[in-house]
Design a protein around this motif. Sequence first.
Motif, PDB file in Angstrom:
ATOM      1  N   TYR A 122       0.727  -1.116  -0.207  1.00  0.00           N
ATOM      2  CA  TYR A 122       0.004   0.054  -0.071  1.00  0.00           C
ATOM      3  C   TYR A 122       0.797   1.287   0.057  1.00  0.00           C
ATOM      4  CZ  TYR A 122      -2.992   3.837   1.842  1.00  0.00           C
ATOM      5  OH  TYR A 122      -3.757   4.835   1.936  1.00  0.00           O
ATOM      6  N   GLU A 123       1.975   1.273   0.781  1.00  0.00           N
ATOM      7  CA  GLU A 123       2.765   2.392   1.136  1.00  0.00           C
ATOM      8  C   GLU A 123       3.654   2.728  -0.268  1.00  0.00           C
ATOM      9  OE1 GLU A 123       3.574   1.990   5.623  1.00  0.00           O
ATOM     10  OE2 GLU A 123       4.597   1.035   4.350  1.00  0.00           O
ATOM     11  N   HIS A 126       0.880   4.030  -2.817  1.00  0.00           N
ATOM     12  CA  HIS A 126       1.048   5.496  -2.346  1.00  0.00           C
ATOM     13  C   HIS A 126       2.219   6.482  -3.060  1.00  0.00           C
ATOM     14  CE1 HIS A 126       0.138   9.154  -0.085  1.00  0.00           C
ATOM     15  NE2 HIS A 126       1.350   9.095   0.632  1.00  0.00           N
ATOM     16  N   ARG A 169      -1.368   4.362   7.188  1.00  0.00           N
ATOM     17  CA  ARG A 169      -2.298   5.010   6.166  1.00  0.00           C
ATOM     18  C   ARG A 169      -2.864   6.236   6.996  1.00  0.00           C
ATOM     19  NH1 ARG A 169      -5.282   1.425   3.102  1.00  0.00           N
ATOM     20  NH2 ARG A 169      -4.798  -0.546   3.031  1.00  0.00           N
TER      21      ARG A 169
END
Length: 254
Positions: A122-123, A126, A169
């Motif tokens: 996810y990071e 991003h 998050r």
Amino acid sequence: MELLSPCEKENVLTMRGDQLQKRALLARTLVRTTIARYQINNHVVDPRSLKFKKNVHGKPELVWESDDGQCPSPLHFNISHTSSLIACGVTVNSPIGIDVEEKQRKIKNDILAFARRLFSVYEVEHLSAISDSEVQRQEFVKLWILKEAYVKALGRGFSAAPFKTFTIRMKDATNSGASEVVVESSDHPVSLTNNWQFGLFELASSHYAAVCMERDKTSDVAMRVPMRLTVRKTIPFVEDICISGTDAVYLLQA
């Protein structure tokens, strides 16, 4: 030097170079004088009397003396530094982790390649979605110090809590205008860990600072109480001013 224990003095003097010795001396003095602000059993504390130990993972802790001998300390602290700033955080009844970094820190490696090695999927996604290279670098630094602060608050060391095993998050902005920072375990990706609070700040327009602390388990309303911090600019025995609420401290996320 007079505030330091014999072991601390030895550690300072064995460091190579005047700058490293000076930084280590200031760091240990800052820790002692900051903790000594807190009255223990209604008594003013002599910073020279403080004793420290390391937990099984190497995180420094305060030795707490009571009438029955040693017991877990209600005071927790953590320290971080760059070449130009030293930060020390102290909390009551809540483990804390703190990390600081210069805003203009240069990343020698390719940012995305570096992130793929250490950050969660996810990071990385991003960061990949950010087309502006300068904004991407800034976001990388912010993510890094938030993850560092969390690992340091856990007190288990990097090997016990690798960066890839959790995700930072940013939830939607609150009424304060700052988005909320939450941590998600890779083992339970749909579950956000609510017992940790984060703060991400800009200090003196030159540094980013991340703070992570566990919510106070001794409070019945701990889940509803926001993080409250007092920030001071200190040079031990030279300068000491409160900068909370000034332009020197800007809240980015909390």
